[in-house]
Design a protein around this motif. Structure first.
Motif, short mmCIF file in Angstrom:
data_model
loop_
_atom_site.label_atom_id
_atom_site.label_comp_id
_atom_site.label_asym_id
_atom_site.label_seq_id
_atom_site.Cartn_x
_atom_site.Cartn_y
_atom_site.Cartn_z
N HIS A 60 -0.79 5.15 -0.14
CA HIS A 60 -0.30 4.15 -1.09
C HIS A 60 -1.52 3.36 -1.56
CE1 HIS A 60 1.50 0.37 -2.43
NE2 HIS A 60 2.69 0.94 -2.38
N PHE A 61 -1.59 3.06 -2.84
CA PHE A 61 -2.77 2.38 -3.39
C PHE A 61 -3.08 1.09 -2.62
CE2 PHE A 61 -4.61 -0.49 -6.76
CZ PHE A 61 -5.86 0.11 -6.78
N GLY A 62 -2.10 0.26 -2.39
CA GLY A 62 -2.33 -1.02 -1.71
C GLY A 62 -2.71 -0.88 -0.26
N TRP A 63 -2.32 0.23 0.38
CA TRP A 63 -2.56 0.41 1.82
C TRP A 63 -3.72 1.33 2.10
CZ3 TRP A 63 3.10 2.29 2.88
CH2 TRP A 63 4.00 1.33 2.43
N ALA A 64 -4.31 1.92 1.07
CA ALA A 64 -5.36 2.94 1.26
C ALA A 64 -6.57 2.37 2.00
CB ALA A 64 -5.79 3.50 -0.08
N LYS A 65 -7.05 3.14 2.98
CA LYS A 65 -8.28 2.77 3.68
C LYS A 65 -9.50 3.12 2.83
CE LYS A 65 -6.48 3.56 8.32
NZ LYS A 65 -6.47 4.53 9.41
N LEU A 112 -6.24 7.45 -11.75
CA LEU A 112 -6.08 7.09 -10.34
C LEU A 112 -4.95 7.93 -9.77
CD1 LEU A 112 -6.40 5.25 -7.79
CD2 LEU A 112 -4.73 3.72 -8.88
N TYR A 113 -5.25 8.75 -8.76
CA TYR A 113 -4.24 9.53 -8.06
C TYR A 113 -3.82 8.77 -6.81
CZ TYR A 113 -4.98 13.68 -10.95
OH TYR A 113 -5.05 14.56 -12.00
N VAL A 114 -2.50 8.65 -6.59
CA VAL A 114 -1.96 7.92 -5.45
C VAL A 114 -0.77 8.68 -4.86
CG1 VAL A 114 -2.64 5.65 -6.37
CG2 VAL A 114 -0.38 6.56 -6.88
N ALA A 115 -0.47 8.39 -3.59
CA ALA A 115 0.78 8.88 -2.99
C ALA A 115 1.92 7.97 -3.43
CB ALA A 115 0.66 8.92 -1.48
N ALA A 116 1.60 6.68 -3.63
CA ALA A 116 2.58 5.70 -4.09
C ALA A 116 1.81 4.49 -4.61
CB ALA A 116 3.51 5.29 -2.95
N ILE A 117 2.51 3.70 -5.43
CA ILE A 117 1.91 2.46 -5.94
C ILE A 117 3.05 1.53 -6.30
CG2 ILE A 117 1.74 3.34 -8.32
CD1 ILE A 117 -0.94 1.75 -8.53
N GLY A 118 2.89 0.27 -5.96
CA GLY A 118 3.91 -0.72 -6.28
C GLY A 118 3.94 -1.04 -7.77
N GLY A 119 5.00 -1.64 -8.20
CA GLY A 119 5.17 -1.97 -9.62
C GLY A 119 4.09 -2.87 -10.17
N SER A 120 3.76 -3.94 -9.44
CA SER A 120 2.74 -4.86 -9.96
C SER A 120 1.36 -4.21 -9.92
CB SER A 120 2.74 -6.19 -9.20
OG SER A 120 2.33 -5.99 -7.87
N GLY A 121 1.10 -3.40 -8.88
CA GLY A 121 -0.17 -2.67 -8.81
C GLY A 121 -0.31 -1.70 -9.96
N ILE A 125 -1.46 8.42 -11.47
CA ILE A 125 -0.68 9.64 -11.28
C ILE A 125 -0.25 9.69 -9.82
CG2 ILE A 125 -0.71 12.17 -11.27
CD1 ILE A 125 -2.73 12.05 -13.56
N LYS A 126 1.07 9.81 -9.61
CA LYS A 126 1.63 9.86 -8.26
C LYS A 126 1.82 11.32 -7.86
CE LYS A 126 5.70 8.23 -5.78
NZ LYS A 126 6.29 9.51 -5.44
N VAL A 127 1.35 11.66 -6.65
CA VAL A 127 1.60 12.99 -6.10
C VAL A 127 2.81 12.87 -5.17
CG1 VAL A 127 -0.81 13.72 -6.33
CG2 VAL A 127 -0.03 12.74 -4.18
N ASN A 128 3.67 13.89 -5.16
CA ASN A 128 4.90 13.82 -4.38
C ASN A 128 4.70 14.05 -2.89
OD1 ASN A 128 6.51 13.22 -6.60
ND2 ASN A 128 6.61 15.36 -7.18
N GLU A 129 3.64 14.75 -2.53
CA GLU A 129 3.32 14.97 -1.12
C GLU A 129 1.80 15.03 -1.02
OE1 GLU A 129 3.79 19.75 -0.78
OE2 GLU A 129 5.62 18.59 -1.01
#
Length: 138
Positions: free
Chosen positions: A16-21, A67-76, A88-92
């Motif tokens: 997830h974008f916000g949680w990414a290390k 930006l490729y992410v597994a998930a991203i919040g609305g405000s992000g 771009i969100k990847v499903n897995e």
């Protein structure tokens, strides 16, 4: 063009974008791609409504077009799009090199309109101004 990947393991888009290390950044063209840098993030990255934790990540990707992410919040997502970066969100979880290979094939063909637009991110717009007199004698 620069492409960013939200990743925990530096191998796959799995965060997830916000949680990414880590945010892995690559330079890509139709001919080649190469790794530029990994930006690492410490501290409390869990979902907590703290929007301030996004600021360093947004700074890290400011020159990227995608930006490729597994998930991203609305405000992000809204903040990323406002920076003219295409999320771009990847499903897995998906290998970064696999995504780069696919993207490179698209760049070698006829990229879709959204990709052509983001490919021009950061490019200087050139305008040709002609003197009215020059035009009247043309």
């Amino acid at each position: 063009m620069k492409v960013a990947f939200s990743t925990q393991d530096m191998q796959r888009v799995d965060a997830h974008f916000g949680w990414a290390k880590n945010i892995a950044i690559y330079e890509i063209s139709a001919e080649e791609y190469h790794f530029l840098e990994a930006v690492q993030f410490d501290g409390e990255l869990a979902e907590d409504g703290n929007e301030d934790k996004l600021a360093p990540k947004l700074e890290a990707i400011k020159d990227c077009a995608i930006l490729y992410v597994a998930a991203i919040g609305g405000s992000g997502a809204a903040r990323v799009v406002a920076m003219k970066i295409h999320p771009i969100k990847v499903n897995e979880p998906e290998p970064i090199h696999g995504i780069l290979d696919k993207l490179q094939v698209v760049l070698q063909g006829t990229p879709p309109p959204w990709l052509r637009k983001v490919m021009n991110k950061g490019a200087e717009k050139a305008f040709n101004f002609y003197d009215e007199e020059e035009l009247s004698h043309a």
